[in-house]
Design a protein around this motif. Structure first.
Motif, PDB file in Angstrom:
ATOM      1  N   ILE A 224       8.756  35.149  96.758  1.00  0.00           N
ATOM      2  CA  ILE A 224      10.050  34.902  96.715  1.00  0.00           C
ATOM      3  C   ILE A 224      10.740  33.700  95.997  1.00  0.00           C
ATOM      4  CG2 ILE A 224      12.088  34.750  98.140  1.00  0.00           C
ATOM      5  CD1 ILE A 224      11.370  36.758 100.013  1.00  0.00           C
ATOM      6  N   SER A 225      10.043  32.284  96.715  1.00  0.00           N
ATOM      7  CA  SER A 225      10.470  30.897  96.317  1.00  0.00           C
ATOM      8  C   SER A 225       9.937  30.982  94.739  1.00  0.00           C
ATOM      9  CB  SER A 225       9.801  30.270  96.944  1.00  0.00           C
ATOM     10  OG  SER A 225       9.801  28.679  96.805  1.00  0.00           O
ATOM     11  N   PHE A 227       9.597  33.497  92.455  1.00  0.00           N
ATOM     12  CA  PHE A 227      10.444  34.315  91.707  1.00  0.00           C
ATOM     13  C   PHE A 227      11.801  33.944  91.376  1.00  0.00           C
ATOM     14  CE2 PHE A 227      12.565  38.092  90.626  1.00  0.00           C
ATOM     15  CZ  PHE A 227      11.771  38.868  89.749  1.00  0.00           C
ATOM     16  N   GLN A 228      12.581  33.320  92.593  1.00  0.00           N
ATOM     17  CA  GLN A 228      13.499  32.604  92.305  1.00  0.00           C
ATOM     18  C   GLN A 228      13.723  31.553  91.483  1.00  0.00           C
ATOM     19  OE1 GLN A 228      14.842  32.353  96.582  1.00  0.00           O
ATOM     20  NE2 GLN A 228      15.743  34.168  96.576  1.00  0.00           N
ATOM     21  N   TYR A 229      12.554  30.942  91.372  1.00  0.00           N
ATOM     22  CA  TYR A 229      12.583  29.767  90.428  1.00  0.00           C
ATOM     23  C   TYR A 229      12.561  30.109  88.839  1.00  0.00           C
ATOM     24  CZ  TYR A 229      10.596  25.601  87.968  1.00  0.00           C
ATOM     25  OH  TYR A 229      10.420  24.555  87.163  1.00  0.00           O
ATOM     26  N   GLU A 231      13.974  33.115  87.944  1.00  0.00           N
ATOM     27  CA  GLU A 231      15.351  33.493  87.897  1.00  0.00           C
ATOM     28  C   GLU A 231      16.268  32.308  87.511  1.00  0.00           C
ATOM     29  OE1 GLU A 231      15.963  37.213  90.443  1.00  0.00           O
ATOM     30  OE2 GLU A 231      15.780  35.570  91.717  1.00  0.00           O
ATOM     31  N   GLN A 232      16.100  31.121  88.321  1.00  0.00           N
ATOM     32  CA  GLN A 232      16.775  30.026  88.062  1.00  0.00           C
ATOM     33  C   GLN A 232      16.546  29.509  86.681  1.00  0.00           C
ATOM     34  OE1 GLN A 232      19.506  28.730  89.798  1.00  0.00           O
ATOM     35  NE2 GLN A 232      19.640  27.069  88.355  1.00  0.00           N
ATOM     36  N   LYS A 235      18.100  31.492  84.209  1.00  0.00           N
ATOM     37  CA  LYS A 235      19.644  31.425  83.890  1.00  0.00           C
ATOM     38  C   LYS A 235      19.956  30.008  83.183  1.00  0.00           C
ATOM     39  CE  LYS A 235      23.616  31.062  87.152  1.00  0.00           C
ATOM     40  NZ  LYS A 235      24.066  31.289  88.509  1.00  0.00           N
TER      41      LYS A 235
END
Length: 261
Positions: A224-225, A227-229, A231-232, A235
């Motif tokens: 999760i950590s 994958f969210q990196y 995504e960020q 963005k």
């Protein structure tokens, strides 16, 4: 004579008195039953589990309080029904602890931890359990249930001799899965073989001192950590993940990995 745990007894008395008053005077609390509380209790246990995984001592303390509240709540419901009260709960637990720990209360013993574990299962069978595995709740999550089943079997000596044999079993099960994938499209057979692989891996985890549920949850969080990196970063580049190539995402994944995420 000085009373041991005086401070703790006073705190427990205060909490029990508060719970009795709230149960009697609060319409919501008064309306609760075993059935209405059950899912809330499960939620509290997951919140405690979360705090434990995070090694978050303040929240561990808080969540333990919430769990204790539920224990008292069920005891008050039992008392209202005339079945049992908190005294019965504590006395029953104390008697069970004494019965299952002869190695503690018999000072003339030199039992090893393995002997203690095996004797524990023998005592439980004497208490009326029809099977060594009957103590494993049927509704446990499958991964935890597999671990507990294997641990219970170990308690009566039904286990592998060494870790190498266990790993050989893992490889054997993987080979059987691969064979099944090549020869058939029978999804049930494939599912069964895949289940055997997982069961063997969980067995191996015991031998290397790893709790599989905890290990998997840490891997979940790591994924999760990272994958969210991705995504960020997408963005920040004003891109959507759908527009990025796998190579671009993989590069960001490795970047997150290098950062210790």
């Amino acid at each position: 004579m000085e009373i041991k745990h005086k401070k703790e007894i006073e705190s427990f008395e205060r909490m029990l008195s508060l719970m009795e008053q709230i149960r009697e005077e609060c319409p919501w609390d008064n309306a609760q039953t075993n059935d209405t509380l059950r899912t809330l209790t499960i939620e509290e246990m997951y919140e405690l589990s979360e705090a434990l995984l995070n090694n978050d001592d303040p929240n561990i303390c808080k969540e333990l309080g919430d769990v204790m509240m539920h224990i008292i709540f069920y005891s008050l419901i039992g008392k209202d029904k005339g079945k049992f009260d908190i005294t019965d709960v504590m006395d029953s637990l104390s008697e069970k602890l004494i019965r299952r720990h002869p190695h503690v209360f018999d000072k003339n013993n030199t039992w090893t931890a393995d002997e203690v574990s095996k004797n524990w299962e023998k005592i439980k069978l004497k208490e009326g359990n029809r099977s060594t595995l009957s103590g494993v709740p049927s509704h446990l999550p499958s991964l935890i249930k597999a671990y507990r089943i294997q641990d219970k079997a170990r308690g009566i000596g039904f286990d592998w001799d060494n870790v190498n044999d266990v790993w050989n079993k893992v490889e054997e099960e993987i080979e059987e899965l691969q064979t099944e994938l090549k020869k058939t499209d029978n999804q049930e057979n494939i599912q069964n073989e895949f289940g055997d692989v997982l069961f063997a891996l969980i067995n191996y985890s015991r031998f290397i001192g790893v709790n599989p549920d905890t290990a998997l949850e840490h891997s979940n969080r790591k994924f999760i950590s990272r994958f969210q990196y991705i995504e960020q970063k997408a963005k920040e580049q004003e891109k959507s993940l759908q527009d990025m190539t796998l190579q671009e995402m993989d590069a960001l994944w490795n970047e997150a990995k290098q950062k210790g995420l």
